[in-house]
Motif scaffolding. Structure first.
Motif, PDB file in Angstrom:
ATOM      1  N   ALA A 168       0.896  -1.062  -0.410  1.00 37.15           N
ATOM      2  CA  ALA A 168       0.178  -0.055   0.308  1.00 37.15           C
ATOM      3  C   ALA A 168       0.529   1.429   0.288  1.00 37.15           C
ATOM      4  O   ALA A 168       0.398   1.877  -1.118  1.00 37.15           O
ATOM      5  CB  ALA A 168      -0.985   0.098   0.932  1.00 37.15           C
ATOM      6  N   ASP A 169       2.044   1.353   0.552  1.00 37.39           N
ATOM      7  CA  ASP A 169       2.777   2.635   0.284  1.00 37.39           C
ATOM      8  C   ASP A 169       3.471   2.202  -0.789  1.00 37.39           C
ATOM      9  O   ASP A 169       3.526   3.745  -1.296  1.00 37.39           O
ATOM     10  CB  ASP A 169       4.246   2.021   1.864  1.00 37.39           C
ATOM     11  CG  ASP A 169       3.120   2.410   3.793  1.00 37.39           C
ATOM     12  OD1 ASP A 169       2.438   3.029   3.552  1.00 37.39           O
ATOM     13  OD2 ASP A 169       4.213   1.700   4.214  1.00 37.39           O
ATOM     14  N   ARG A 170       3.816   2.124  -1.028  1.00 40.24           N
ATOM     15  CA  ARG A 170       4.189   1.872  -2.298  1.00 40.24           C
ATOM     16  C   ARG A 170       3.405   2.639  -3.370  1.00 40.24           C
ATOM     17  O   ARG A 170       4.074   3.002  -4.730  1.00 40.24           O
ATOM     18  CB  ARG A 170       4.861   0.875  -2.920  1.00 40.24           C
ATOM     19  CG  ARG A 170       6.457   1.130  -4.532  1.00 40.24           C
ATOM     20  CD  ARG A 170       7.179  -0.398  -4.391  1.00 40.24           C
ATOM     21  NE  ARG A 170       7.933   0.088  -5.406  1.00 40.24           N
ATOM     22  CZ  ARG A 170       9.204  -0.906  -5.568  1.00 40.24           C
ATOM     23  NH1 ARG A 170       8.988  -1.695  -4.657  1.00 40.24           N
ATOM     24  NH2 ARG A 170       9.394  -0.431  -6.752  1.00 40.24           N
ATOM     25  N   MET A 171       2.304   2.232  -3.555  1.00 43.11           N
ATOM     26  CA  MET A 171       1.040   2.615  -4.733  1.00 43.11           C
ATOM     27  C   MET A 171       0.319   3.707  -4.037  1.00 43.11           C
ATOM     28  O   MET A 171       1.107   4.126  -5.311  1.00 43.11           O
ATOM     29  CB  MET A 171       0.144   1.711  -3.832  1.00 43.11           C
ATOM     30  CG  MET A 171       0.160   0.188  -4.325  1.00 43.11           C
ATOM     31  SD  MET A 171      -1.874  -1.170  -4.060  1.00 43.11           S
ATOM     32  CE  MET A 171      -1.814  -2.650  -5.369  1.00 43.11           C
ATOM     33  N   VAL A 172       0.501   4.455  -2.942  1.00 44.95           N
ATOM     34  CA  VAL A 172       0.253   5.335  -2.643  1.00 44.95           C
ATOM     35  C   VAL A 172       1.691   6.794  -3.622  1.00 44.95           C
ATOM     36  O   VAL A 172       1.183   7.897  -3.902  1.00 44.95           O
ATOM     37  CB  VAL A 172       0.392   6.088  -1.041  1.00 44.95           C
ATOM     38  CG1 VAL A 172       0.274   7.603  -0.634  1.00 44.95           C
ATOM     39  CG2 VAL A 172      -1.154   5.366  -0.789  1.00 44.95           C
ATOM     40  N   ALA A 173       3.228   6.262  -3.242  1.00 47.16           N
ATOM     41  CA  ALA A 173       3.857   6.355  -3.065  1.00 47.16           C
ATOM     42  C   ALA A 173       4.126   6.766  -5.513  1.00 47.16           C
ATOM     43  O   ALA A 173       4.552   7.804  -5.479  1.00 47.16           O
ATOM     44  CB  ALA A 173       5.491   6.248  -3.021  1.00 47.16           C
ATOM     45  N   ALA A 174       3.479   5.612  -5.615  1.00 44.36           N
ATOM     46  CA  ALA A 174       3.461   5.552  -6.979  1.00 44.36           C
ATOM     47  C   ALA A 174       2.393   6.274  -8.193  1.00 44.36           C
ATOM     48  O   ALA A 174       2.059   6.831  -9.543  1.00 44.36           O
ATOM     49  CB  ALA A 174       3.351   4.219  -7.302  1.00 44.36           C
ATOM     50  N   GLY A 175       1.433   7.142  -6.375  1.00 50.30           N
ATOM     51  CA  GLY A 175       0.019   7.906  -7.632  1.00 50.30           C
ATOM     52  C   GLY A 175      -1.170   7.339  -7.216  1.00 50.30           C
ATOM     53  O   GLY A 175      -1.491   8.085  -7.915  1.00 50.30           O
ATOM     54  N   ILE A 176      -1.605   5.688  -6.612  1.00 47.14           N
ATOM     55  CA  ILE A 176      -2.501   5.366  -6.708  1.00 47.14           C
ATOM     56  C   ILE A 176      -2.779   5.981  -5.810  1.00 47.14           C
ATOM     57  O   ILE A 176      -2.629   6.451  -4.688  1.00 47.14           O
ATOM     58  CB  ILE A 176      -2.433   3.894  -6.436  1.00 47.14           C
ATOM     59  CG1 ILE A 176      -1.936   3.080  -7.717  1.00 47.14           C
ATOM     60  CG2 ILE A 176      -3.467   2.916  -5.320  1.00 47.14           C
ATOM     61  CD1 ILE A 176      -1.773   1.550  -7.932  1.00 47.14           C
ATOM     62  N   THR A 177      -4.755   6.372  -6.034  1.00 42.97           N
ATOM     63  CA  THR A 177      -5.541   7.017  -5.038  1.00 42.97           C
ATOM     64  C   THR A 177      -6.296   6.487  -4.519  1.00 42.97           C
ATOM     65  O   THR A 177      -7.474   7.260  -3.816  1.00 42.97           O
ATOM     66  CB  THR A 177      -5.601   8.329  -5.434  1.00 42.97           C
ATOM     67  OG1 THR A 177      -6.602   8.651  -6.496  1.00 42.97           O
ATOM     68  CG2 THR A 177      -4.608   9.358  -5.317  1.00 42.97           C
ATOM     69  N   SER A 178      -7.063   5.193  -4.751  1.00 39.23           N
ATOM     70  CA  SER A 178      -8.285   4.561  -4.467  1.00 39.23           C
ATOM     71  C   SER A 178      -7.393   2.522  -4.599  1.00 39.23           C
ATOM     72  O   SER A 178      -6.478   2.563  -5.803  1.00 39.23           O
ATOM     73  CB  SER A 178      -9.369   4.201  -5.222  1.00 39.23           C
ATOM     74  OG  SER A 178     -10.224   5.574  -4.722  1.00 39.23           O
ATOM     75  N   ILE A 179      -7.771   2.188  -3.308  1.00 39.99           N
ATOM     76  CA  ILE A 179      -7.145   0.713  -2.974  1.00 39.99           C
ATOM     77  C   ILE A 179      -8.196  -0.276  -2.522  1.00 39.99           C
ATOM     78  O   ILE A 179      -8.691   0.119  -2.023  1.00 39.99           O
ATOM     79  CB  ILE A 179      -5.668   0.869  -1.593  1.00 39.99           C
ATOM     80  CG1 ILE A 179      -4.641   1.812  -2.671  1.00 39.99           C
ATOM     81  CG2 ILE A 179      -5.867  -0.526  -1.507  1.00 39.99           C
ATOM     82  CD1 ILE A 179      -4.141   1.820  -1.352  1.00 39.99           C
ATOM     83  N   LEU A 180      -8.288  -1.448  -3.200  1.00 39.26           N
ATOM     84  CA  LEU A 180      -9.366  -2.774  -2.716  1.00 39.26           C
ATOM     85  C   LEU A 180      -8.643  -3.272  -1.742  1.00 39.26           C
ATOM     86  O   LEU A 180      -7.471  -4.430  -2.660  1.00 39.26           O
ATOM     87  CB  LEU A 180     -10.029  -3.163  -3.429  1.00 39.26           C
ATOM     88  CG  LEU A 180     -11.041  -3.778  -3.330  1.00 39.26           C
ATOM     89  CD1 LEU A 180     -11.596  -3.610  -2.745  1.00 39.26           C
ATOM     90  CD2 LEU A 180     -11.438  -4.954  -4.714  1.00 39.26           C
ATOM     91  N   ASN A 181      -8.856  -3.918  -0.589  1.00 33.85           N
ATOM     92  CA  ASN A 181      -7.450  -4.690   0.091  1.00 33.85           C
ATOM     93  C   ASN A 181      -8.507  -6.077   0.952  1.00 33.85           C
ATOM     94  O   ASN A 181      -9.650  -5.426   1.333  1.00 33.85           O
ATOM     95  CB  ASN A 181      -7.113  -3.719   1.042  1.00 33.85           C
ATOM     96  CG  ASN A 181      -6.561  -4.950   2.286  1.00 33.85           C
ATOM     97  OD1 ASN A 181      -5.518  -5.722   1.467  1.00 33.85           O
ATOM     98  ND2 ASN A 181      -6.643  -4.200   3.680  1.00 33.85           N
ATOM     99  N   PHE A 182      -7.643  -7.060   0.011  1.00 33.31           N
ATOM    100  CA  PHE A 182      -7.789  -8.447   0.619  1.00 33.31           C
ATOM    101  C   PHE A 182      -7.725  -8.603   1.416  1.00 33.31           C
ATOM    102  O   PHE A 182      -8.122  -9.932   1.856  1.00 33.31           O
ATOM    103  CB  PHE A 182      -7.916  -9.271  -0.773  1.00 33.31           C
ATOM    104  CG  PHE A 182      -9.944  -9.135  -1.408  1.00 33.31           C
ATOM    105  CD1 PHE A 182      -9.942  -9.643  -1.998  1.00 33.31           C
ATOM    106  CD2 PHE A 182      -9.245  -8.062  -3.162  1.00 33.31           C
ATOM    107  CE1 PHE A 182     -12.117  -9.708  -2.823  1.00 33.31           C
ATOM    108  CE2 PHE A 182     -10.370  -7.539  -4.021  1.00 33.31           C
ATOM    109  CZ  PHE A 182     -11.453  -8.379  -3.502  1.00 33.31           C
ATOM    110  N   ALA A 183      -6.222  -8.337   1.734  1.00 33.07           N
ATOM    111  CA  ALA A 183      -5.621  -8.915   2.971  1.00 33.07           C
ATOM    112  C   ALA A 183      -6.330  -9.164   4.193  1.00 33.07           C
ATOM    113  O   ALA A 183      -6.870  -7.639   4.532  1.00 33.07           O
ATOM    114  CB  ALA A 183      -3.749  -8.486   2.671  1.00 33.07           C
ATOM    115  N   PRO A 184      -5.906  -9.726   5.080  1.00 33.02           N
ATOM    116  CA  PRO A 184      -6.690  -9.834   6.345  1.00 33.02           C
ATOM    117  C   PRO A 184      -6.393  -8.999   7.943  1.00 33.02           C
ATOM    118  O   PRO A 184      -5.348  -9.129   8.376  1.00 33.02           O
ATOM    119  CB  PRO A 184      -6.767 -11.438   6.894  1.00 33.02           C
ATOM    120  CG  PRO A 184      -5.371 -11.916   6.215  1.00 33.02           C
ATOM    121  CD  PRO A 184      -5.499 -11.159   4.843  1.00 33.02           C
ATOM    122  N   THR A 185      -5.851  -7.048   7.495  1.00 32.54           N
ATOM    123  CA  THR A 185      -5.449  -6.496   8.359  1.00 32.54           C
ATOM    124  C   THR A 185      -6.005  -5.082   7.410  1.00 32.54           C
ATOM    125  O   THR A 185      -6.111  -4.714   6.521  1.00 32.54           O
ATOM    126  CB  THR A 185      -3.239  -6.468   7.594  1.00 32.54           C
ATOM    127  OG1 THR A 185      -3.241  -5.974   8.651  1.00 32.54           O
ATOM    128  CG2 THR A 185      -3.158  -6.366   6.001  1.00 32.54           C
TER     129      THR A 185
END
Length: 224
Positions: A168-185
């Motif tokens: 997620a940190d790297r996605m955000v740094a790359a410019g992604i602003t919406s995340i669908l998270n399937f990981a149990p955390t």
């Protein structure tokens, strides 16, 4: 019928936003069955909500019904699709190509609902020879280039929980602003980044709770 203009736009409650895709799915089903117009009661029944709630939700979009006639199914379907942004093509990247990642990559519903998977990424070099749903599995190191080249703003995390935050940190740094998270955390992201969490085990546990309640004989509850 009158459509809402940008000047009259107002914030839509989150609970209503969460129901709009349900209405869209119901309208799509009605259209596939050949229904051209429907009443609020018919649409509410198809969506599994009460008609008063449906009318209240749709009032945030504008006035799309005709008294005595109901809703034009195709017109309302387009207006809801436009409101939630699925009349355009959204490029999506999926990170984590294990069993769940494979299933998500092969899910045909993405394309039909306005989402196009442009890349599948995994940190495991052994997976980089795989082809899933017509796409080569690429190294997670390619994330930044893929996001830039495809103007990706939506990312899907299907990794183990231990890796999810760093992804997620790297996605955000790359410019992604919406995340669908399937990981149990639970992910920590900065303001301006939206996260939706899908936890299948929690959903099953909720169902287990309801099943347990059904099996309890009235008056037999144990009091401690």
């Amino acid at each position: 019928m009158t459509a809402r203009t940008p000047d009259s736009a107002r914030d839509i409650p989150e609970a209503t936003v969460a129901r709009l895709p349900v209405y869209l799915r119901a309208l799509t089903s009605l259209a596939d069955d050949g229904t051209t117009t429907c009443s609020s009661e018919e649409l509410a029944a198809s969506a599994g909500v009460n008609s008063a709630k449906l009318r209240k939700d749709l009032s945030y979009l504008g006035s799309y019904g005709t008294r005595g006639v109901g809703y034009d199914v195709e017109y309302l379907r387009y207006q809801i699709a436009r409101e939630i942004g699925v009349t355009q093509d959204w490029p999506v990247v999926i990170v984590g190509i294990g069993n769940l990642g494979h299933a998500l990559a092969n899910y045909s519903g993405f394309r039909s609902r306005g989402f196009r998977v442009v890349a599948l990424l995994d940190a495991d070099p052994d997976r980089h020879e795989e082809v899933v749903a017509g796409l080569d599995v690429r190294s997670f190191e390619d994330l930044e280039a893929i996001v830039a080249d495809n103007a990706v703003s939506i990312g899907v995390i299907a990794t183990p929980a231990v890796a999810a935050q760093s992804v997620a940190d790297r996605m955000v740094a790359a410019g992604i602003t919406s995340i669908l998270n399937f990981a149990p955390t639970v992910l920590s992201v900065p303001d301006g980044v939206d996260v939706r969490k899908v936890d299948l085990s929690i959903e099953l546990q909720i169902l287990a709770y309801h099943e347990q309640r059904k099996s309890v004989v009235p008056g037999s509850e144990v009091v401690s």
